[in-house]
Write a protein that holds these residues in place. Structure first.
Motif, PDB file in Angstrom:
ATOM      1  N   PHE A  24      48.266  58.981  42.182  1.00 49.27           N
ATOM      2  CA  PHE A  24      48.383  57.548  41.937  1.00 49.27           C
ATOM      3  C   PHE A  24      49.390  56.831  42.839  1.00 49.27           C
ATOM      4  N   THR A  25      50.149  57.574  43.647  1.00 48.96           N
ATOM      5  CA  THR A  25      51.134  56.938  44.524  1.00 48.96           C
ATOM      6  C   THR A  25      50.518  55.872  45.440  1.00 48.96           C
ATOM      7  N   PRO A  26      49.348  56.095  46.027  1.00 48.40           N
ATOM      8  CA  PRO A  26      48.785  55.050  46.897  1.00 48.40           C
ATOM      9  C   PRO A  26      48.577  53.711  46.188  1.00 48.40           C
ATOM     10  N   VAL A  27      48.095  53.740  44.941  1.00 49.55           N
ATOM     11  CA  VAL A  27      47.892  52.470  44.237  1.00 49.55           C
ATOM     12  C   VAL A  27      49.233  51.875  43.824  1.00 49.55           C
ATOM     13  N   PHE A  28      50.212  52.713  43.467  1.00 47.99           N
ATOM     14  CA  PHE A  28      51.550  52.198  43.151  1.00 47.99           C
ATOM     15  C   PHE A  28      52.146  51.492  44.375  1.00 47.99           C
ATOM     16  N   GLU A  29      51.940  52.069  45.542  1.00 45.25           N
ATOM     17  CA  GLU A  29      52.490  51.475  46.762  1.00 45.25           C
ATOM     18  C   GLU A  29      51.811  50.143  47.068  1.00 45.25           C
ATOM     19  N   ARG A  30      50.506  50.053  46.831  1.00 49.62           N
ATOM     20  CA  ARG A  30      49.810  48.766  47.024  1.00 49.62           C
ATOM     21  C   ARG A  30      50.357  47.716  46.073  1.00 49.62           C
ATOM     22  N   TRP A  52      42.907  47.673  39.956  1.00 48.76           N
ATOM     23  CA  TRP A  52      43.190  48.827  40.809  1.00 48.76           C
ATOM     24  C   TRP A  52      43.536  50.042  39.960  1.00 48.76           C
ATOM     25  N   LEU A  53      44.406  49.825  38.973  1.00 47.04           N
ATOM     26  CA  LEU A  53      44.833  50.927  38.115  1.00 47.04           C
ATOM     27  C   LEU A  53      43.661  51.480  37.305  1.00 47.04           C
ATOM     28  N   ALA A  54      42.839  50.595  36.775  1.00 43.58           N
ATOM     29  CA  ALA A  54      41.687  51.043  35.989  1.00 43.58           C
ATOM     30  C   ALA A  54      40.689  51.799  36.870  1.00 43.58           C
ATOM     31  N   ASN A  55      40.421  51.270  38.041  1.00 52.35           N
ATOM     32  CA  ASN A  55      39.440  51.904  38.934  1.00 52.35           C
ATOM     33  C   ASN A  55      39.924  53.251  39.473  1.00 52.35           C
ATOM     34  N   SER A  56      41.236  53.415  39.543  1.00 50.28           N
ATOM     35  CA  SER A  56      41.791  54.686  40.031  1.00 50.28           C
ATOM     36  C   SER A  56      41.831  55.754  38.951  1.00 50.28           C
ATOM     37  N   GLY A  57      41.577  55.362  37.707  1.00 42.00           N
ATOM     38  CA  GLY A  57      41.648  56.301  36.601  1.00 42.00           C
ATOM     39  C   GLY A  57      42.991  56.331  35.904  1.00 42.00           C
TER      40      GLY A  57
END
Length: 406
Positions: A16-22, A43-48
């Motif tokens: 999940f680091t990539p979405v946290f960075e975005r 983004w968070l929902a789509n990433s799981g």
């Protein structure tokens, strides 16, 4: 300064680091323009991420409470609004895990694994007395109609569904789950707090919203449960993330400084041992806050596992009490060290640290707002009364007007 070392959470953190960075990349701009993070929630929902605690058999990642809170700290370091606005969502998942007899439980879990998000509509600003509700349901054929108004509806404006507490005609309390886009649901962005400004913690109104029987859940307010500790721990993880962000931004600010005071103890701010000490203290407070939150999370894990495994009686009660006591005790110290960190942040430089373009003040405002939930002064009294007099812990919080003494 990332300190999370839990094995499973480390694997999940990589995911999940990539979405946290975005999310972190646009945090200051969203704060300055007060842009609600609708896109970031998706983004968070789509990433799981919003299904991280859903069992793998239902399509989630099967994360524990400790895994989740370690991740929430990192998410809060990116933007502290996101963990708080997802607080009700993760609590709803936890309720589903603890209560296997909930109607359509498997369907709810599958929906969450598919990316559906749940919000909250439980607190009121009505003139109802403490512990009572103005929001209510009335019979309508083979179903019900929901009427009322809720405030502090954190997360609902971003959600697909919202969970509502309401009164039945015979005076009982039920949980009601309705779609946010159902006819009669009105969600307002009128949260006016000076911190956590992007959590969507505004008003939700229900004007005759149709409710089917499967959308009702009986409230079990008289039974001890680990959910209050779970809910509090989400706020503590958010606070720990704020202090981590303050430590990050303090170091970044000092490294960027080219001007220094003539009476400083070094040729540059970064080389000044006094400034180094300030940055070190902020970082130490952030590490302490994170360690304390994960300590509480471990106690929540123990209680959660015992409930799921079917432990009953005094053994279960002791574990639930331990989780609650540990969490409210940790709250007292986490609030102290985080507020100290976000205040000390401004000792790393002069007036330039208050530049509005940097938005360093958001850390103090967010921490102060998060700290105002379930105030520490009341929690400390509960701990003292419990230890001195054997008084029961206060699991369920309610607000309202005092009952008339007449």
């Amino acid at each position: 300064m990332t300190t999370t070392t839990l094995p499973n959470s480390s694997t999940l953190l990589q995911r999940f680091t990539p979405v946290f960075e975005r999310i972190a990349a646009g945090a200051v701009e969203r704060e300055q323009t007060r842009s609600l993070p609708h896109e970031q929630v998706r983004w968070l929902a789509n990433s799981g991420f919003t299904a991280v605690t859903v069992p793998t058999s239902s399509g989630g990642a099967g994360a524990s409470a400790s895994d989740l809170f370690a991740l929430l700290i990192r998410l809060a370091e990116a933007d502290s609004n996101l963990p708080q606005l997802l607080r009700a969502h993760f609590a709803f998942v936890e309720e589903l895990l603890l209560e296997p007899d909930i109607v359509r439980r498997d369907e709810w879990l599958t929906r969450i694994a598919a990316g559906e998000v749940f919000g909250n509509a439980s607190h009121e600003r009505s003139t109802a007395t403490v512990g009572s509700l103005s929001t209510h349901i009335v019979p309508d054929g083979d179903g019900w109609r929901l009427h009322g108004e809720k405030h502090y509806s954190t997360g609902t404006i971003f959600a697909d569904w919202t969970t509502v507490t309401a009164r039945t005609p015979d005076g009982h309390t039920v949980g009601v789950t309705v779609r946010v886009d159902d006819p009669g649901v009105e969600v307002r962005d009128d949260w006016n707090g000076f911190g956590q400004r992007l959590t969507g913690s505004g008003t939700t109104k229900f004007n005759g919203v149709r409710v089917e029987l499967w959308q009702l859940r009986p409230e079990r307010a008289e039974r001890r449960t680990v959910l209050p500790a779970y809910l509090q721990a989400v706020l503590l993880a958010s606070l720990a993330g704020v202090s981590a962000a303050a430590a990050r931004d303090a170091a970044k600010f000092v490294r960027s400084r080219t001007r220094h005071y003539q009476h400083g103890a070094g040729p540059t701010a970064a080389a000044d041992p006094l400034v180094q000490s300030v940055v070190g203290r902020i970082a130490a407070d952030a590490v302490a806050a994170e360690a304390l939150v994960l300590n509480a999370a471990a106690a929540i894990d123990d209680a959660h596992d015992a409930i799921v495994d079917g432990v009953t009686g005094a053994d279960l009660g002791a574990l639930i009490d331990a989780a609650e006591l540990r969490t409210i005790a940790v709250q007292s110290t986490v609030v102290e060290v985080v507020l100290r960190a976000v205040t000390t942040l401004f000792d790393v430089g002069g007036a330039s640290a208050t530049d509005r373009d940097r938005s360093l003040d958001r850390h103090w405002r967010n921490a102060r707002t998060l700290s105002s939930h379930n105030p520490v002064v009341f929690q400390q009294r509960v701990i003292g009364d419990h230890l001195l007099n054997g008084a029961s812990l206060t699991y369920f919080w309610a607000t309202g007007e005092a009952a008339s003494s007449a």
